[in-house]
Enzyme design. Structure first.
Site, PDB file in Angstrom:
ATOM      1  N   ASP A 190      60.509  68.830  28.568  1.00 46.71           N
ATOM      2  CA  ASP A 190      59.688  67.635  28.801  1.00 46.71           C
ATOM      3  C   ASP A 190      59.522  66.825  27.512  1.00 46.71           C
ATOM      4  OD1 ASP A 190      59.178  69.707  30.722  1.00 46.71           O
ATOM      5  OD2 ASP A 190      57.445  68.578  31.430  1.00 46.71           O
ATOM      6  N   ASN A 195      59.610  66.542  37.890  1.00 41.90           N
ATOM      7  CA  ASN A 195      58.621  66.109  38.876  1.00 41.90           C
ATOM      8  C   ASN A 195      58.012  64.748  38.542  1.00 41.90           C
ATOM      9  OD1 ASN A 195      57.310  67.888  36.789  1.00 41.90           O
ATOM     10  ND2 ASN A 195      55.460  67.082  37.752  1.00 41.90           N
ATOM     11  N   HIS A 196      58.143  64.314  37.282  1.00 41.54           N
ATOM     12  CA  HIS A 196      57.617  62.998  36.914  1.00 41.54           C
ATOM     13  C   HIS A 196      58.628  61.881  37.126  1.00 41.54           C
ATOM     14  CE1 HIS A 196      53.582  63.621  35.094  1.00 41.54           C
ATOM     15  NE2 HIS A 196      54.006  64.869  35.087  1.00 41.54           N
ATOM     16  N   HIS A 201      58.143  63.247  28.010  1.00 43.77           N
ATOM     17  CA  HIS A 201      57.008  62.419  28.433  1.00 43.77           C
ATOM     18  C   HIS A 201      56.793  61.185  27.566  1.00 43.77           C
ATOM     19  CE1 HIS A 201      55.543  64.815  31.739  1.00 43.77           C
ATOM     20  NE2 HIS A 201      55.676  65.915  31.009  1.00 43.77           N
ATOM     21  N   HIS A 212      58.631  72.162  32.289  1.00 46.04           N
ATOM     22  CA  HIS A 212      57.546  71.916  33.249  1.00 46.04           C
ATOM     23  C   HIS A 212      56.149  72.317  32.772  1.00 46.04           C
ATOM     24  CE1 HIS A 212      56.021  70.905  37.153  1.00 46.04           C
ATOM     25  NE2 HIS A 212      55.775  72.143  37.535  1.00 46.04           N
TER      26      HIS A 212
END
Length: 710
Positions: free
Chosen positions: A126, A188-189, A128, A319
């Site tokens: 991740d 999932n994002h 982000h 995750h």
């Protein structure tokens, strides 16, 4: 500032604040998942985005990407963002790059087969939207290079960070330039239902006009997993609730899909689990997860069986931040590995980031780091790590992270008290008015949240934890919702409109004439509806519901007096706060005394007689004299002094016109029934309900906005 104000030890605050911040993040994620699951059937999903496409600005504004996008183009974009990350990329070029990137995946399998690297493959977890972490990785290994270093980015490129748009554009530029050297898995994002809550959709709207549907196109076709050298399975979240899942099963999952918020079919569950499940080490089997509806935990046996069934040796996933706040964690007897690359997640996580590297023998190595500030890279380029004092930089980052986490916890505590204020007041009202801080803390934990360190937060709200007593009523007065000026009139739209029409210092008879009826005559609901629609007080549906709520005579009619009495509560509603408490008390006692001696109809009839005698509405002096004579005639006890009657008369002149009309008189009488103040409570209840569910409302309104115009 918050920490100094709390005057607590740094070590204790660090641990408590960090734990609270992560716990609140988990709760927030569950809340968003529940919203998506509950509302899954109310929108068309991915297909909605097809209707939101717009012709985008074709101007030359912003940084221009060089097409066809090759290695030089990708490096130029990287260095542009590195030194000018606040300068936007040209919107037309953003869409063009997204289309190129999407086209690479349209016909690609759902599971990417990556050969054994000739030199090095870097697996990134991740990110982000945290550019500093991407630059830290590139500083160590270099940007993607087909001859030297390949990359696999394992989902969650966007949301939370401030530069998700720039980050995903860099990844996509290198993917287009070097299709076999850069690989992307979906996280999932990479999904609209998550982007609504965590900021990416807003960021795109701010930086790229209406380009968001093109990002959705890309997300929809991204692979769900990758296999490296026929041995290592890389997936964003984890494994599956179904037994004996094969790679062929995953390849059969359809594309052009939202991540299922409420999965129903086996294929939907496969996609959902790949992007949302989590491992646990305590025992074998599967359990319900902690990430909301349909989330799942899987044990060591699930990993062992999946690997054996598919001839694989290791699962690498991302995750989640490892519990010890490191960037890497092994589980399931070494068969599963978590790698998380966003260090100091969201500016408050206190965690390290990490990547995994594989060489030509598939030998595995890890690199953990705490990324410098983005400003450091702007100054020193991709040599920022070598230029900075790592210890000083990390201490500075941790200090800022702790302050941000403390502020986030404080803000969340405040929001929860505001949303739960009515329940808290009801809960505390069962006990004494003054309690110890411990009793208040117990209530806050039960009603609001037990993950917040209330002992730390209360002093920021003016309550010392070591105080002897706290007046909880005074404490909760700090936490009240205020309607913005723009929307105040939405409280009672029809009554407000009637007030606007009827409050021009009209006599009772003039008001009756406006309503088209004779004094005291009953009004047929159908006729009243016609009058109200002619007065344009609301829509047909609003008027119908308004009349339905009015008190009726046995024959089903509405009396003008009942109508005006109801309207008068709105008239006083916005003004009752101007009364000082003593005057409210006097008006209430006067109203109760008068209505105990006679009927409301008789009181209004007496006022009408006075209006007929003076030929209009009563001046303050005339009304004061009449009210004083009325109290004497009815022998109101205990009697009011002339000063009290004068103050009450002044208070009843709501519009400060110098006269008292029927609505103003009725608004004073309504205080006796307690109508005005409970109506404020109803409004507060409605506002609190809207506030508490604001994320769900935002979510569903965004999904229903088919043309994307806001």
């Amino acid at each position: 500032f918050v920490l100094r104000f709390l005057n607590i030890s740094m070590a204790t605050s660090h641990r408590q604040v960090t734990q609270a911040w992560h716990a609140l993040e988990d709760k927030r994620e569950v809340q968003y998942r529940e919203i998506a699951s509950k509302l899954a059937s109310t929108y068309a999903g991915y297909e909605n985005q097809q209707a939101k496409r717009k012709d985008l600005d074709g101007s030359n504004e912003g940084y221009r990407i060089s097409f066809p996008c090759n290695g030089d183009s990708a490096m130029a974009l990287l260095y542009h963002v590195l030194h000018n990350h606040d300068q936007r990329v040209n919107v037309g070029d953003v869409v063009k790059l997204l289309k190129f990137g999407t086209s690479l995946y349209v016909t690609a399998p759902r599971v990417t087969k990556i050969p054994v690297p000739k030199k090095k493959l870097v697996i990134v977890g991740d990110l982000h939207g945290q550019l500093a972490d991407l630059f830290t990785i590139f500083e160590r290994y270099g940007p993607p290079d087909p001859d030297q270093c390949h990359y696999l980015f394992n989902g969650d490129f966007v949301d939370r960070g401030e530069h998700s748009v720039e980050l995903i554009l860099i990844l996509l530029a290198f993917k287009v330039a070097y299709p076999t050297a850069v690989h992307l898995n979906r996280g999932n994002h990479e999904d609209e239902s998550t982007n609504v809550h965590y900021g990416f959709q807003d960021e795109v709207a701010q930086k790229c006009q209406s380009a968001y549907p093109y990002f959705v196109d890309l997300f929809a076709v991204l692979p769900l997993a990758s296999i490296i050298g026929k041995e290592i399975f890389v997936v964003h979240a984890g494994l599956f609730r179904e037994d004996n899942v094969s790679i062929a099963d995953l390849d059969a999952v359809p594309k052009f899909r939202d991540v299922p918020a409420a999965p129903k079919t086996v294929q939907e569950y496969l996609m959902h689990d790949a992007l949302w499940s989590d491992p646990f080490d305590d025992w074998d089997g599967r359990e319900y997860g902690h990430r909301g509806p349909d989330s799942m935990l899987f044990g060591p046996d699930i990993t062992r069986d999946f690997l054996a069934h598919n001839g694989l040796s290791l699962v690498i996933r991302s995750h989640m931040i490892p519990e010890d706040l490191s960037g890497v964690e092994y589980m399931h007897n070494g068969l599963l590995m978590t790698v998380f690359s966003a260090s100091n997640y969201a500016g408050a996580g206190h965690n390290k980031g990490a990547v995994v590297t594989l060489d030509s023998r598939l030998s595995l190595d890890t690199y953990e780091y705490m990324a410098p500030r983005l400003e450091t890279f702007m100054t020193h380029g991709l040599k920022a790590g070598a230029k900075m004092d790592a210890r000083w930089e990390n201490e500075r980052l941790m200090e800022k992270a702790l302050a941000k986490a403390a502020q986030d916890v404080h803000n969340t505590a405040q929001e929860l008290i505001v949303a739960k204020r009515r329940l808290l007041i009801s809960y505390m009202s069962e006990g004494p008015a003054v309690v110890s801080p411990g009793v208040l803390i117990t209530a806050l934990r039960r009603i609001c949240c037990d993950n917040i360190p209330w002992e730390m937060v209360l002093p920021t709200f003016g309550v010392a934890v070591n105080a002897a007593r706290v007046n909880h009523s005074e404490f909760f007065k700090q936490f009240q919702l205020q309607m913005s000026d723009t929307f105040k009139d939405c409280k009672h739209a029809i009554k407000k409109r009637l007030v606007d029409i009827l409050c021009d210092d009209l006599t009772f008879k003039q008001m009756q004439n406006k309503l088209g009826v004779d004094t005291y005559d009953a009004i047929n609901p159908v006729k009243l509806a016609t009058v109200l629609l002619r007065m344009k007080v609301g829509t047909e549906e609003q008027v119908s519901r308004f009349i339905e709520a009015l008190p009726k005579t046995p024959s089903g009619d509405v009396t003008p007096l009942e109508l005006l009495t109801l309207v008068s509560t709105e008239f006083s509603l916005s003004k009752v706060g101007d009364y000082v408490p003593e005057i409210i008390k006097d008006v209430r006692r006067m109203s109760q005394a008068l209505r105990a001696k006679t009927t409301l109809q008789a009181l209004v009839h007496g006022l009408v007689e006075q209006e007929d005698r003076v030929g209009g509405t009563l001046t303050l002096a005339q009304f004061e004299h009449w009210l004083q004579m009325l109290c004497q005639t009815l022998q109101v006890s205990p009697p009011f002094t002339p000063g009290q009657i004068a103050r009450m008369t002044q208070a009843m002149d709501v519009n400060k016109s110098g006269t008292i009309d029927t609505l103003e008189f009725l608004s004073g009488l309504s205080v006796a029934d307690g109508l005005a103040l409970p109506l404020e409570a109803v409004v507060e209840h409605i506002a609190a309900t809207l506030y508490e569910n604001r994320q769900a409302l935002r979510y569903i309104f965004t999904r229903m906005d088919l043309d994307g115009n806001g």
